[in-house]
Write an enzyme that holds these catalytic residues in place. Sequence first.
Site, mmCIF file in Angstrom:
data_model
loop_
_atom_site.group_PDB
_atom_site.id
_atom_site.type_symbol
_atom_site.label_atom_id
_atom_site.label_comp_id
_atom_site.label_asym_id
_atom_site.label_seq_id
_atom_site.Cartn_x
_atom_site.Cartn_y
_atom_site.Cartn_z
ATOM 1 N N LYS A 22 -41.498 -8.800 -24.482
ATOM 2 C CA LYS A 22 -41.505 -8.450 -25.900
ATOM 3 C C LYS A 22 -40.418 -9.231 -26.645
ATOM 4 O O LYS A 22 -40.667 -9.822 -27.694
ATOM 5 C CB LYS A 22 -41.290 -6.942 -26.048
ATOM 6 C CG LYS A 22 -41.589 -6.403 -27.434
ATOM 7 C CD LYS A 22 -41.184 -4.936 -27.593
ATOM 8 C CE LYS A 22 -41.780 -4.032 -26.538
ATOM 9 N NZ LYS A 22 -42.873 -3.193 -27.027
ATOM 10 N N ARG A 91 -36.666 -0.418 -28.092
ATOM 11 C CA ARG A 91 -37.847 -0.558 -27.230
ATOM 12 C C ARG A 91 -37.485 -1.288 -25.947
ATOM 13 O O ARG A 91 -36.746 -2.265 -25.971
ATOM 14 C CB ARG A 91 -38.931 -1.396 -27.907
ATOM 15 C CG ARG A 91 -39.478 -0.808 -29.175
ATOM 16 C CD ARG A 91 -40.508 -1.764 -29.781
ATOM 17 N NE ARG A 91 -40.600 -1.581 -31.202
ATOM 18 C CZ ARG A 91 -41.697 -1.117 -31.827
ATOM 19 N NH1 ARG A 91 -42.761 -0.815 -31.139
ATOM 20 N NH2 ARG A 91 -41.705 -0.968 -33.134
ATOM 21 N N GLY A 100 -44.728 3.647 -16.860
ATOM 22 C CA GLY A 100 -43.758 4.484 -16.162
ATOM 23 C C GLY A 100 -42.361 4.277 -16.696
ATOM 24 O O GLY A 100 -41.463 5.055 -16.411
ATOM 25 N N MET A 102 -39.661 3.966 -19.917
ATOM 26 C CA MET A 102 -39.502 4.428 -21.285
ATOM 27 C C MET A 102 -39.926 3.309 -22.219
ATOM 28 O O MET A 102 -39.600 2.158 -21.980
ATOM 29 C CB MET A 102 -38.027 4.744 -21.535
ATOM 30 C CG MET A 102 -37.817 5.590 -22.752
ATOM 31 S SD MET A 102 -36.173 5.350 -23.419
ATOM 32 C CE MET A 102 -36.561 4.228 -24.766
ATOM 33 N N ARG A 335 -48.390 -11.077 -28.036
ATOM 34 C CA ARG A 335 -48.388 -11.528 -26.633
ATOM 35 C C ARG A 335 -49.764 -12.105 -26.350
ATOM 36 O O ARG A 335 -50.712 -11.878 -27.105
ATOM 37 C CB ARG A 335 -48.092 -10.368 -25.687
ATOM 38 C CG ARG A 335 -49.109 -9.262 -25.788
ATOM 39 C CD ARG A 335 -48.739 -8.062 -24.936
ATOM 40 N NE ARG A 335 -49.632 -6.958 -25.260
ATOM 41 C CZ ARG A 335 -49.458 -5.720 -24.843
ATOM 42 N NH1 ARG A 335 -48.434 -5.409 -24.103
ATOM 43 N NH2 ARG A 335 -50.322 -4.778 -25.185
ATOM 44 N N HIS A 451 -57.472 8.316 0.077
ATOM 45 C CA HIS A 451 -58.368 8.028 1.194
ATOM 46 C C HIS A 451 -59.697 7.460 0.692
ATOM 47 O O HIS A 451 -60.182 6.439 1.176
ATOM 48 C CB HIS A 451 -58.587 9.314 1.988
ATOM 49 C CG HIS A 451 -59.553 9.170 3.127
ATOM 50 N ND1 HIS A 451 -60.897 9.420 3.001
ATOM 51 C CD2 HIS A 451 -59.349 8.750 4.397
ATOM 52 C CE1 HIS A 451 -61.479 9.193 4.162
ATOM 53 N NE2 HIS A 451 -60.566 8.793 5.028
ATOM 54 N N ARG A 571 -72.300 -15.399 13.442
ATOM 55 C CA ARG A 571 -72.121 -14.428 14.528
ATOM 56 C C ARG A 571 -73.435 -14.324 15.282
ATOM 57 O O ARG A 571 -74.506 -14.314 14.684
ATOM 58 C CB ARG A 571 -71.791 -13.041 13.985
ATOM 59 C CG ARG A 571 -70.477 -12.938 13.270
ATOM 60 C CD ARG A 571 -70.283 -11.504 12.805
ATOM 61 N NE ARG A 571 -69.122 -11.384 11.931
ATOM 62 C CZ ARG A 571 -69.161 -11.581 10.619
ATOM 63 N NH1 ARG A 571 -70.300 -11.903 10.026
ATOM 64 N NH2 ARG A 571 -68.064 -11.467 9.901
ATOM 65 N N ARG A 626 -70.493 -18.842 16.717
ATOM 66 C CA ARG A 626 -69.580 -18.164 17.636
ATOM 67 C C ARG A 626 -70.371 -17.529 18.761
ATOM 68 O O ARG A 626 -71.316 -16.764 18.514
ATOM 69 C CB ARG A 626 -68.797 -17.087 16.888
ATOM 70 C CG ARG A 626 -67.814 -16.346 17.792
ATOM 71 C CD ARG A 626 -66.974 -15.359 17.021
ATOM 72 N NE ARG A 626 -67.737 -14.187 16.653
ATOM 73 C CZ ARG A 626 -67.270 -13.194 15.906
ATOM 74 N NH1 ARG A 626 -66.041 -13.244 15.435
ATOM 75 N NH2 ARG A 626 -68.026 -12.158 15.609
ATOM 76 N N GLU A 758 -57.360 -16.017 16.961
ATOM 77 C CA GLU A 758 -57.384 -14.637 16.458
ATOM 78 C C GLU A 758 -56.488 -13.719 17.271
ATOM 79 O O GLU A 758 -56.425 -12.517 17.026
ATOM 80 C CB GLU A 758 -58.821 -14.099 16.422
ATOM 81 C CG GLU A 758 -59.553 -14.210 17.739
ATOM 82 C CD GLU A 758 -61.030 -13.796 17.637
ATOM 83 O OE1 GLU A 758 -61.385 -13.007 16.756
ATOM 84 O OE2 GLU A 758 -61.819 -14.265 18.475
ATOM 85 N N SER A 777 -60.716 -22.056 14.188
ATOM 86 C CA SER A 777 -61.074 -21.227 13.044
ATOM 87 C C SER A 777 -60.252 -19.961 13.152
ATOM 88 O O SER A 777 -60.309 -19.257 14.160
ATOM 89 C CB SER A 777 -62.567 -20.920 13.066
ATOM 90 O OG SER A 777 -62.876 -20.077 11.978
ATOM 91 N N GLY A 779 -59.379 -16.380 12.913
ATOM 92 C CA GLY A 779 -60.042 -15.085 12.777
ATOM 93 C C GLY A 779 -58.994 -14.116 12.283
ATOM 94 O O GLY A 779 -58.352 -13.424 13.063
ATOM 95 N N THR A 780 -58.797 -14.113 10.978
ATOM 96 C CA THR A 780 -57.649 -13.373 10.454
ATOM 97 C C THR A 780 -57.841 -11.863 10.505
ATOM 98 O O THR A 780 -56.864 -11.134 10.394
ATOM 99 C CB THR A 780 -57.310 -13.825 9.017
ATOM 100 O OG1 THR A 780 -58.510 -13.808 8.249
ATOM 101 C CG2 THR A 780 -56.722 -15.225 9.029
ATOM 102 N N ASN A 781 -59.080 -11.387 10.672
ATOM 103 C CA ASN A 781 -59.242 -9.934 10.832
ATOM 104 C C ASN A 781 -58.584 -9.483 12.133
ATOM 105 O O ASN A 781 -57.728 -8.599 12.142
ATOM 106 C CB ASN A 781 -60.724 -9.545 10.883
ATOM 107 C CG ASN A 781 -61.441 -9.847 9.590
ATOM 108 O OD1 ASN A 781 -60.826 -10.202 8.592
ATOM 109 N ND2 ASN A 781 -62.751 -9.705 9.609
ATOM 110 N N CYS A 845 -62.306 -17.933 9.067
ATOM 111 C CA CYS A 845 -63.585 -17.235 8.900
ATOM 112 C C CYS A 845 -63.408 -15.732 8.825
ATOM 113 O O CYS A 845 -64.368 -14.997 8.850
ATOM 114 C CB CYS A 845 -64.544 -17.617 10.029
ATOM 115 S SG CYS A 845 -63.956 -17.138 11.656
ATOM 116 N N TYR A 865 -60.941 -25.826 5.421
ATOM 117 C CA TYR A 865 -61.959 -25.049 4.703
ATOM 118 C C TYR A 865 -61.706 -23.558 4.858
ATOM 119 O O TYR A 865 -60.985 -23.131 5.757
ATOM 120 C CB TYR A 865 -63.376 -25.381 5.209
ATOM 121 C CG TYR A 865 -63.653 -24.942 6.619
ATOM 122 C CD1 TYR A 865 -64.151 -23.659 6.884
ATOM 123 C CD2 TYR A 865 -63.415 -25.782 7.709
ATOM 124 C CE1 TYR A 865 -64.394 -23.240 8.187
ATOM 125 C CE2 TYR A 865 -63.651 -25.376 9.003
ATOM 126 C CZ TYR A 865 -64.141 -24.103 9.238
ATOM 127 O OH TYR A 865 -64.374 -23.677 10.524
#
Lengths: 886, 886
Positions: A22, A91, A100, A102, A335, A451, A571, A626, A758, A777, A779-781, A845, A865
């Site tokens: 501001k 302000r 949250g 002031m 802004r 949840h 897969r 795979r 992975e 490749s 496998g970040t999961n 992937c 990639y």
Amino acid sequence: MTTYVHDFSDGDKDQKDLLGGKGANLAEMTNLGLPVPPGFTITTEACRAYLAAGHEPDGLADEVSAHLATLEAAMGRRLGDPADPLLVSVRSGAKFSMPGMMETVLNIGLNDESVVGLAAQSDDERFATDSYRRLLQMFGSTVLGIESEVFAEAHDALKKERGTVEDLDLGVDDLRALVATYKKAILEHAGREFPQDPREQMDLAVRAVFDSWNTDRAVLYRRQEQIPEDLGTAVNIQAMVFGNRGMSSGSGVCFTRDPASGAQGVYGDYLQNAQGEDVVAGIRNTVSLADLADLDRTSHDELLAIMATLEKHYRDMCDIEFTIERGKLWMLQTRVGKRTPEAAFRIAVHMVDEGLIDLDEALRRVSGAQLAQLMFPRFDPGAERTLLATGMNASPGAAVGKAVFDWGTAVEWAERGEDVILVRKETSPDDLHGMVVAKGILTSRGGKTSHAAVVARGMGRTCVCGAEALDVDTKEGRFTVRGGKTVHEGDLISIDGSTGEIFDGAVPVVDSHVVRYFEGDDVDDPVVSAVTRLVEHADSTRRLRVRTNADTAPDAARARRFGAQGIGLCRTEHMFLGDRRQLVEDLIVADDDAGQEAALQALLPLQRADFTEILEAMDGLPVTIRLIDPPLHEFLPDLTELSVAMAVADVRGHRKKRQRKLLEAVTRLHEQNPMLGLRGVRLGIVIPGLFTMQARAILEATAARVRAGGAPQPEIMIPLVASVRELDLVRHRIADVARDVAEETGIDLAFKVGTMIELPRAALTAGQIAGSAEFFSFGTNDLTQMTWGFSRDDVEASFFGTYLEQGVFPVSPFESLDTEGVGSLVRTAVRLGREARPDLHLGVCGEHGGDPASIHFFDEVGLDYVSCSPFRVPVARLEAGRSAVR
Amino acid sequence: MTTYVHDFSDGDKDQKDLLGGKGANLAEMTNLGLPVPPGFTITTEACRAYLAAGHEPDGLADEVSAHLATLEAAMGRRLGDPADPLLVSVRSGAKFSMPGMMETVLNIGLNDESVVGLAAQSDDERFATDSYRRLLQMFGSTVLGIESEVFAEAHDALKKERGTVEDLDLGVDDLRALVATYKKAILEHAGREFPQDPREQMDLAVRAVFDSWNTDRAVLYRRQEQIPEDLGTAVNIQAMVFGNRGMSSGSGVCFTRDPASGAQGVYGDYLQNAQGEDVVAGIRNTVSLADLADLDRTSHDELLAIMATLEKHYRDMCDIEFTIERGKLWMLQTRVGKRTPEAAFRIAVHMVDEGLIDLDEALRRVSGAQLAQLMFPRFDPGAERTLLATGMNASPGAAVGKAVFDWGTAVEWAERGEDVILVRKETSPDDLHGMVVAKGILTSRGGKTSHAAVVARGMGRTCVCGAEALDVDTKEGRFTVRGGKTVHEGDLISIDGSTGEIFDGAVPVVDSHVVRYFEGDDVDDPVVSAVTRLVEHADSTRRLRVRTNADTAPDAARARRFGAQGIGLCRTEHMFLGDRRQLVEDLIVADDDAGQEAALQALLPLQRADFTEILEAMDGLPVTIRLIDPPLHEFLPDLTELSVAMAVADVRGHRKKRQRKLLEAVTRLHEQNPMLGLRGVRLGIVIPGLFTMQARAILEATAARVRAGGAPQPEIMIPLVASVRELDLVRHRIADVARDVAEETGIDLAFKVGTMIELPRAALTAGQIAGSAEFFSFGTNDLTQMTWGFSRDDVEASFFGTYLEQGVFPVSPFESLDTEGVGSLVRTAVRLGREARPDLHLGVCGEHGGDPASIHFFDEVGLDYVSCSPFRVPVARLEAGRSAVR
């Protein structure tokens, strides 16, 4: 010596770190010569010093005094002068706008004496008294921490006594009485008198702004938005101007373009005889900017000229707050304006055409998240709808279905083909089955980290949560909108996960125009034109290629229409389901090698056909296949269910020979932690025939495609490798198969063999593994699961909500890559892998391949990639381009 | 140009890399002036060149010719001279002795002509013919690859025909007939004539040695013993001397000390009129060295003088092979002798006393693995026993029990209190239940990497595997020893997992003297004296401290007697079992906060008492207490079992209210992968009362101990931390509790708070975590699980056997730390942690803390202590000392 206070004339828009958003923009406007009420900004540095020391830093008070004196001189009034008081607003203004904290105290400088002077000077006793009433109320609640209901109730009681609901119906005496009531309330609730000393008012307000940096809500917000804890907030002190001094006064909010549609042309609301807060509160109906022209042509024309100046200056759509005091226009804030995804794309492209920005800059101004929003189905904008209530937009999408109130009913109805919306007060892990089958989830409690919200986002299910206006009675199977309609089990409702809106009945859903365009439909929509223009520009700038995760030829073809440059993950386990499940069961329960071999031989031609189709759909582009990854028992019935069925059959004296054999196999293969069990390359080593069959199917399919004149580019990927030795064992077998197939077909087979990275060990020993792999490749999961030591299936439901609330992570590490932990393994693997094999091809992937923030990380660490689901391909293209122009 | 051949006089004992072990020692003895038959060594380099090229390297043949000429000149005979032939032996000799490689061909140089010359020269036609017979047999089997049974059967048939079982009863004609039979057999089985050209014999034998480097068994052995693949073997060619030329000839094996007991004084066996192979084969009874003095005092005295020379020269116990040919002593081989664990300790200490070596060197010569062997209970050496058969020593210990042949019976009998030994042909995952309850496991098939062996070692169960002499009939419930006794289900047997022996009946088991000594018994045993002397020396040299893993006061006290310097891991979950299980169930199924709080309040005094006792037992030493770690459902019944029970109850119309509630809880808490679920610090954050209760119990116990005059040193350890934020959340709560307890008790509480490093992410972000942790304890079990992505419970049984066989790892990474993968995370965490907090205290509490190889790694990376089970403490003390003198 540090300077803690800056005059508005002494700053600019790029000083947001020091002056807050501001303050920086007020300084910018001041220096542009726009009519900004004079004032000064106390810096974020002062706030940081205050928070660290627990008291105002030395010298701050003197600096404030000096700047206040300058302000008083400029205005020709003294703060709280009993005869003609200068009033100021205080302000907050952090670098990032933050709920949250002031926000504002207006009318600082009024007290029992100066209110008389203001009345005399303005010749409006009602105005002066009302201003004092407002100060007491704001100061009491925001500075002294008294519940705002205390004041609201007193105000309402008085209006009720006077038989009205309008503030304007209260007279001077009423307001004077209210002032007295408020002062009494302050003494009672805060344990002190309202400070009559104007400077004390100001100092307390400044301190309250500083302290508000650390309210629970502000801390939580920063944690969730990843805003650093140590920025602090600035404080702006500005001479008051009044929009509530009669019909020649007023306040307004305007935008230099339509923030909803992105259409060119100004857009705004104006309210006569009102202060800014009244405009926002929506107490009375506002009028448009065109109407302002009729009311006050001079101010209108001046405003439009200023808007043009600001947009040209900021080179972006601006959001502006202004006040007219007795025909004099004042700028209170500006802004860069927030906008809808549609508007973001259209404005960016319009500004390119208008010569304000170039295409790179346009690309920076849109985001993959916005594009993703545009790709969800949504409710037909033209269709009629009845809004029941609005909750939080927890997981996007448009869902229509019959309301059900327990998971059992959800499952039962869904199984008979009905669309259902699961409605609960809040969900628990017990509800999981119901959430899986429901089209959408609606709760009356809990925020975006509840949840319901966490799980729904995890499974990509539409969700509106925390709709507090709903009184949900799960026992009776109904919910009642507060003061409104009751919806019973089986009644149709519609929920919009992007807006949080809940509608009565079935609102028609339309496909996204953007999706229809990519699918090849002829779509005439300015948003689509803007999107395609920027996605194409992204394509022309990005280094990172974008592939897709696809297991079927139709998916592959669709992804190609969406711009995929190959398949990063095909897969093969899904190919073992359906009709083929029986063959897989045969394979698993086979008593001997012959039985196993027979099952594999039966699977071979089916797999070959699968791969031939996919290679055809992606002809000329790389297709990474795979080999089978999940544990075998995933193809068998659940142990507990089968055990119960068999025990019951036993008690009843039934005989079930095949089932008994199946139970034996299920028991034998049962694992405590299947995620950490016999799967991936381990299966390929323990049951070599499985991988060999798949390799043969891939290579025979390749030969068939070559024979058909195609240009297949298969890449065989080995999952779950932890050690180079595992990869070598499989690689050599594949080489044998390739030699055989080449001999049998007489075709020279070109293919690559590589591996998933992975497991942490694979990343840590990537140098060795690269010696045997032509590509990695990520496998970040799984890599996320192993690095954090939690499995997605188990923990999103059980403790991710708590973790998000407590700030362990700002977003699920399954949504956006944990660059610190998991990312450091990715960096290590890239470094070691490339050192060992400079031409190593690298991709990702995991689902992070479609996540905007993660894409920037993957680009930065030098992957070749990303691969993501077909619908995410345009998002990834856009983000990869944005990363390139970063 | 490379030299491929070295004369024995041209080398020394330190050239094992080039000359192999045997060649280097022959050279050493030659240069010491000992009577070694002359000869030369073809280097390992020649072997490597041969294996790489597929043929002998250029120049090798010429070098061999030159050295052969020198040898012929020295001996005054030519190889295969028809009149007076020089005969040579060809022996392999790699750097490390290696089963599975070709070992020896004797008598090279004999053919149809030279056998006549040998007969004439030796004036002993029988000797000459028998030597030729032996050459044909050895050459046929080891060089030409004919099954040795072919020759053995012909030999046996002839003896049977002659009505004898003694070789010596065969006359010259018989042997001549056998030579003819062997030559025919060679033609038939190898498809070629036995080569008459002596040089061809020699060259083929050399090539056979080279080729034997790559037999399957040799490759497997190297993989398992972590011997590099590329060393190659040397070949030794040496003039033959004959111990079988009448009663003034003979062969023997001797040791400079007793290799079994370690007693001082020479020890050996001698066999008159025999070659070395006859001594080893045990065809006739040997006599002692003392008897040799009576037979041939001169040779005896010379031998003893040589033995003294060798021991003094090698500064270690030597193992010697010698031959006496017509009264002339020849040294054929020496090496540092293998010895039992008992002997290792005694010999090392004796040599210190004799001034041969210092204590550091003595420490280098024993190992923790040997000490561990000495700490197992074993069969009473004085007790009678009947050996049934010998298998492989797969997992050490002495086990006695009734033979059972299926896991169901094992479980049933064990439940009624009987000790059982599970006997199977081979085990599969189905047998797991039975293996858990059995005292020992015995199989007739499979080697040290079989399922039975891997699983038994994993669970510390005694196991003998691959006892091929047993014919196991599981259906009938019995096994028959080949040509011997039959053991039926229920018969008592005893198995020794350290030797592989299987005994009939119950052999009495005695406790280890070493253990009894540490337990405080008065033990008079020279082995114990030697052990304690070296363990104490280790204590005086080691940097690494040794703590113990103990959950009870008695365990803590015992570990202290074993030398533990504190507790590195006190698990608290075991404290929640037994009588307290009910309270934990109450906690879990509690419907509301009040119920939960009540259960926690009931647990508090019990936990406080636990900790008070443990702190007392370890008074003055640090005690690291880990807050509860496992998922809550571990305290509840199994889902499948309970589901079956309830389904059956339903069918039968029974009502079971409490069980139904329990099933609800079990279902709610069920996780797909509990190892990756709601456990450790996650529990502490989701159910804060649990950790808070435990922290309070620890700190109240600390206060009680201070009040009692003790010096408690509690360290509170938070498990499963992945992110510093998790640690902070818990740490702040503990600080609150500490403040409360300090106020309530008025006692100043000193304690530390630290964390486990057991997730990859914790190691990767250890710098941040160290900011909030006073100590790290590496939980290498979990760290191994997460880094490799497999859980110990699931995979040891299902694929570790295959992985060990295929060389993915030489030893289970749960037994010995994977220094490459898991170790690199440990290194990273140590580095980042110490950078952030230089005084960070570091230890390890996984089972690797007691593993010798891993202890060296932990010392090297700079940990402050290891922690292991009480029985492993002396082993760890010894190994930590060995690491220090490395």
